[in-house]
Design a protein around this motif. Structure first.
Motif, PDB file in Angstrom:
ATOM      1  N   GLN A  32      -5.258   5.705  -3.722  1.00  0.00           N
ATOM      2  CA  GLN A  32      -4.304   4.706  -3.042  1.00  0.00           C
ATOM      3  C   GLN A  32      -5.408   4.559  -1.767  1.00  0.00           C
ATOM      4  N   LEU A  33      -7.054   4.823  -1.535  1.00  0.00           N
ATOM      5  CA  LEU A  33      -7.331   4.684  -0.099  1.00  0.00           C
ATOM      6  C   LEU A  33      -8.880   4.802  -0.239  1.00  0.00           C
ATOM      7  N   ALA A  34      -9.369   4.218   0.233  1.00  0.00           N
ATOM      8  CA  ALA A  34     -10.785   4.108   0.864  1.00  0.00           C
ATOM      9  C   ALA A  34     -11.598   4.377   1.765  1.00  0.00           C
ATOM     10  N   CYS A  59      -8.594   3.765   4.591  1.00  0.00           N
ATOM     11  CA  CYS A  59      -7.315   2.225   4.780  1.00  0.00           C
ATOM     12  C   CYS A  59      -6.608   2.594   3.199  1.00  0.00           C
ATOM     13  N   GLU A  60      -5.750   1.598   3.179  1.00  0.00           N
ATOM     14  CA  GLU A  60      -5.181   1.992   1.967  1.00  0.00           C
ATOM     15  C   GLU A  60      -5.019   0.331   0.629  1.00  0.00           C
ATOM     16  N   VAL A  61      -5.215   0.820   0.204  1.00  0.00           N
ATOM     17  CA  VAL A  61      -5.484  -0.452  -0.988  1.00  0.00           C
ATOM     18  C   VAL A  61      -4.529  -1.589  -2.024  1.00  0.00           C
ATOM     19  N   PHE A  70       1.283  -8.754  -2.029  1.00  0.00           N
ATOM     20  CA  PHE A  70       0.899  -7.413  -1.427  1.00  0.00           C
ATOM     21  C   PHE A  70       1.754  -7.065  -0.671  1.00  0.00           C
ATOM     22  N   VAL A  71       2.408  -7.208  -0.493  1.00  0.00           N
ATOM     23  CA  VAL A  71       3.989  -6.934  -0.475  1.00  0.00           C
ATOM     24  C   VAL A  71       4.555  -6.028  -1.881  1.00  0.00           C
ATOM     25  N   ASP A  72       5.048  -6.407  -2.978  1.00  0.00           N
ATOM     26  CA  ASP A  72       5.338  -5.715  -3.948  1.00  0.00           C
ATOM     27  C   ASP A  72       5.200  -5.388  -4.339  1.00  0.00           C
ATOM     28  N   ILE A 132       4.484   2.420  -3.723  1.00  0.00           N
ATOM     29  CA  ILE A 132       4.892   3.477  -3.102  1.00  0.00           C
ATOM     30  C   ILE A 132       6.595   3.376  -1.878  1.00  0.00           C
ATOM     31  N   GLN A 133       7.005   2.934  -3.042  1.00  0.00           N
ATOM     32  CA  GLN A 133       8.006   2.396  -2.091  1.00  0.00           C
ATOM     33  C   GLN A 133       8.527   2.269  -0.905  1.00  0.00           C
TER      34      GLN A 133
END
Length: 161
Positions: free
Chosen positions: A25-27, A43-45, A106-108, A114-115
């Protein structure tokens, strides 16, 4: 090329990238500062709407870097010095995402993962893949380097360790 095109053109490295980025969940992003030096930022991806997407806080330094110069390197996060999954790197450019449907996707994706969803303004970029590589070290093989560019097959080379 967009992420969905990259997956078709280079399924081997795209599959590794999707697995790693989904799991971690990160790069690590490499952007260029105004003085030309490199900025390294976590940054989260997320994957949505056929793209690999990076959401960033409004007017964060890395977002401002990309507004000025869209060149970007994305690196997988090594879990430790042995790094058994190897180093995955993508090279390309960041493309601002302004389409309301893509931004909603993206928001979905964030809410599902991560709610949570971004409060207020944020920058959203899709990654336009131009090159990819994967390097893995092992006692048995030494260094295994796989590289890809558009219009070519993945080239893999074994180098003694």
């Amino acid at each position: 090329m967009r992420w969905d095109e990259f997956e078709k053109a280079c399924p081997e490295l795209a599959g590794l990238a999707r697995e790693r980025f989904t799991r971690d969940q990160l790069a690590i992003l490499g952007t260029l500062r105004s003085d030309g030096s490199v900025r390294i930022s976590p940054c989260e991806v997320d994957f949505a709407a056929g793209d690999l997407l990076f959401g960033m806080m409004w007017e964060s330094r890395k977002a401002l870097d990309l507004m000025r110069d869209p060149r970007l390197t994305v690196h997988s996060v090594p879990p430790n010095k042995e790094n058994p999954d190897g180093d995955l790197k993508l090279y390309g450019t960041a493309v601002p995402v302004t389409d309301p449907d893509a931004r909603r996707a993206f928001v979905d994706a964030i809410e599902a993962r991560i709610q949570w969803h971004p409060p207020g303004d944020y920058h959203l970029y899709a990654f336009d893949v131009q090159r990819a590589s994967h390097v893995r070290f092992s006692d048995a093989e030494g260094m295994r380097v796989s590289r890809w560019r558009p219009g070519t097959e993945v080239v893999t080379e074994l180098r003694p360790g």
